[in-house]
Write a protein that holds these residues in place. Structure first.
Motif, mmCIF file in Angstrom:
data_model
loop_
_atom_site.group_PDB
_atom_site.id
_atom_site.type_symbol
_atom_site.label_atom_id
_atom_site.label_comp_id
_atom_site.label_asym_id
_atom_site.label_seq_id
_atom_site.Cartn_x
_atom_site.Cartn_y
_atom_site.Cartn_z
ATOM 1 N N THR A 120 0.848 -1.195 0.000
ATOM 2 C CA THR A 120 0.000 0.000 0.000
ATOM 3 C C THR A 120 0.881 1.240 0.000
ATOM 4 N N ALA A 121 0.265 2.378 -0.317
ATOM 5 C CA ALA A 121 1.007 3.641 -0.316
ATOM 6 C C ALA A 121 1.547 3.918 1.083
ATOM 7 N N PHE A 122 2.766 4.432 1.151
ATOM 8 C CA PHE A 122 3.403 4.667 2.444
ATOM 9 C C PHE A 122 4.345 5.856 2.318
ATOM 10 N N GLY A 123 4.217 6.808 3.253
ATOM 11 C CA GLY A 123 5.043 8.012 3.210
ATOM 12 C C GLY A 123 5.654 8.320 4.563
ATOM 13 N N LEU A 124 6.260 9.495 4.659
ATOM 14 C CA LEU A 124 6.934 9.881 5.896
ATOM 15 C C LEU A 124 5.955 9.995 7.066
ATOM 16 N N ALA A 125 4.758 10.488 6.799
ATOM 17 C CA ALA A 125 3.767 10.602 7.871
ATOM 18 C C ALA A 125 3.410 9.225 8.425
ATOM 19 N N ASP A 126 3.326 8.239 7.544
ATOM 20 C CA ASP A 126 3.040 6.869 7.974
ATOM 21 C C ASP A 126 4.222 6.293 8.758
ATOM 22 N N MET A 127 5.430 6.621 8.330
ATOM 23 C CA MET A 127 6.611 6.152 9.047
ATOM 24 C C MET A 127 6.657 6.735 10.459
ATOM 25 N N GLU A 128 6.250 7.987 10.583
ATOM 26 C CA GLU A 128 6.210 8.619 11.903
ATOM 27 C C GLU A 128 5.184 7.937 12.814
ATOM 28 N N LYS A 129 4.065 7.524 12.243
ATOM 29 C CA LYS A 129 3.061 6.806 13.018
ATOM 30 C C LYS A 129 3.606 5.473 13.512
ATOM 31 N N GLU A 130 4.336 4.774 12.641
ATOM 32 C CA GLU A 130 4.936 3.512 13.053
ATOM 33 C C GLU A 130 5.966 3.730 14.161
ATOM 34 N N ALA A 131 6.786 4.779 14.006
ATOM 35 C CA ALA A 131 7.796 5.073 15.027
ATOM 36 C C ALA A 131 7.141 5.391 16.359
ATOM 37 N N LEU A 132 6.037 6.115 16.321
ATOM 38 C CA LEU A 132 5.314 6.456 17.548
ATOM 39 C C LEU A 132 4.776 5.195 18.220
ATOM 40 N N ALA A 133 4.219 4.275 17.411
ATOM 41 C CA ALA A 133 3.696 3.021 17.959
ATOM 42 C C ALA A 133 4.810 2.178 18.563
ATOM 43 N N LEU A 134 5.969 2.154 17.903
ATOM 44 C CA LEU A 134 7.098 1.381 18.419
ATOM 45 C C LEU A 134 7.620 1.985 19.715
ATOM 46 N N ASP A 200 10.004 17.018 -2.799
ATOM 47 C CA ASP A 200 8.546 17.053 -2.684
ATOM 48 C C ASP A 200 8.124 17.740 -1.382
ATOM 49 N N GLN A 201 6.847 18.086 -1.317
ATOM 50 C CA GLN A 201 6.338 18.891 -0.205
ATOM 51 C C GLN A 201 6.488 18.177 1.137
ATOM 52 N N GLU A 202 6.252 16.870 1.147
ATOM 53 C CA GLU A 202 6.329 16.113 2.393
ATOM 54 C C GLU A 202 7.740 16.155 2.967
ATOM 55 N N LEU A 203 8.732 15.987 2.110
ATOM 56 C CA LEU A 203 10.111 15.991 2.572
ATOM 57 C C LEU A 203 10.578 17.392 2.928
ATOM 58 N N SER A 204 10.183 18.387 2.142
ATOM 59 C CA SER A 204 10.632 19.758 2.398
ATOM 60 C C SER A 204 10.071 20.304 3.699
ATOM 61 N N ALA A 205 8.966 19.712 4.175
ATOM 62 C CA ALA A 205 8.373 20.161 5.440
ATOM 63 C C ALA A 205 9.049 19.535 6.660
ATOM 64 N N THR A 206 9.970 18.604 6.434
ATOM 65 C CA THR A 206 10.647 17.924 7.533
ATOM 66 C C THR A 206 11.797 18.783 8.035
ATOM 67 N N ASP A 207 11.649 19.294 9.251
ATOM 68 C CA ASP A 207 12.621 20.244 9.800
ATOM 69 C C ASP A 207 12.787 19.975 11.296
#
Length: 278
Positions: A120-134, A200-207
């Protein structure tokens, strides 16, 4: 193949130095894995290595390791750099923590290495959710102090985590201000005039500056003085931008991007930092 790259490099050295002899030994053709987890059996025999897994609501399974012993002083939840896998580098990055008398928890990223996931589609926001769950799982199942440590790309994951949870302590190694700066640093200086980078916008917003704006927990930022992937100036810029009462910055001499934690001064800084948490 590594040996091909090695020989190519040697050929260039010979060609431009005027040398006439190139010595090649059979040992150069024999592969040696210097980072595998099994090496901990001899380098840290007091530790037990357990395979662990966590199933996410979408069916993805994060698989990792719990490296532990009964008398460890604290536990580290370690977020690796992009492209780093446990079975390739786990023993390498875990070794310094065993010298610090710490337990280590680390997982391969989504659908990478040991971890599996639905297509399925997966992006940085989804990775952050996984990290939070872990993190939540590690916090719920870990006694004592839990230090979140992010290296390289993992430092951005760790910083985002720090914006969501009150961490016992946060360590950022080989880090910087933003994902844009991180990406731009991957282009050699001599190529920069000829390369245009579109992010892309998702990556450029990572600060990291924005992620850590409200963080008030203990923070240690470490960077190799010779790091070219995340230059010292970038990590220092991040450090100076943060209004955090308990923060510390360490420039590790003679260290690059991957080996800061192998240096005695880095271990000394880590001991001092974690010792101040008592």
């Amino acid at each position: 193949m590594k040996i091909s790259r090695l020989l190519l490099s040697l050929v260039f050295v010979v060609a431009f130095s005027g040398c006439s002899t190139l010595n090649v030994t059979s040992k150069q053709f024999i592969p040696k894995d210097t980072g595998k987890l099994a090496l901990l059996k001899t380098s840290a025999p007091a530790y037990q290595v357990d395979n662990i897994e966590f199933k996410h609501p979408d069916g993805a399974i994060s698989r990792g390791v719990y490296i532990h012993k009964p008398d460890a002083q604290f536990t580290v939840l370690y977020f690796m750099g992009s492209g780093i896998r446990l079975d390739v580098a786990g023993g390498y990055f875990a070794q310094p923590f065993t010298e610090l008398n710490a337990n280590i928890i680390s997982y391969d990223y989504h659908d990478f290495g040991r971890s599996d996931a639905p297509a399925t589609a997966f992006g940085l926001a989804d990775m952050e959710k996984e990290a939070l769950a872990l993190y939540d799982h590690a916090r719920a199942t870990t006694k004592g102090r839990l230090v979140v440590h992010g290296h390289s790309f993992g430092s951005f994951i760790a910083a985002r985590l720090a914006s969501k949870r009150p961490l016992d302590a946060l360590v950022l190694e080989g880090t910087g201000t933003s994902a844009r700066a991180y990406v731009e640093n991957q282009v050699p200086w001599f190529a920069k005039p000829f390369v245009q980078i579109n992010i892309d916008q998702e990556l450029s917003a990572t600060d990291n500056r924005a992620a850590l704006r409200a963080f008030q927990g203990p923070l240690l930022i470490m960077n190799g003085a010779n790091d070219v992937q995340t230059p010292l100036a970038n990590s220092r810029e991040l450090y100076d931008s943060l209004d955090i009462p308990h923060k510390r910055f360490e420039a590790i001499r003679e260290a690059g991007h991957m080996n800061s934690m192998t240096k005695p001064e880095a271990l000394a800084a880590y001991r001092s930092f974690t010792g101040s948490l008592n």
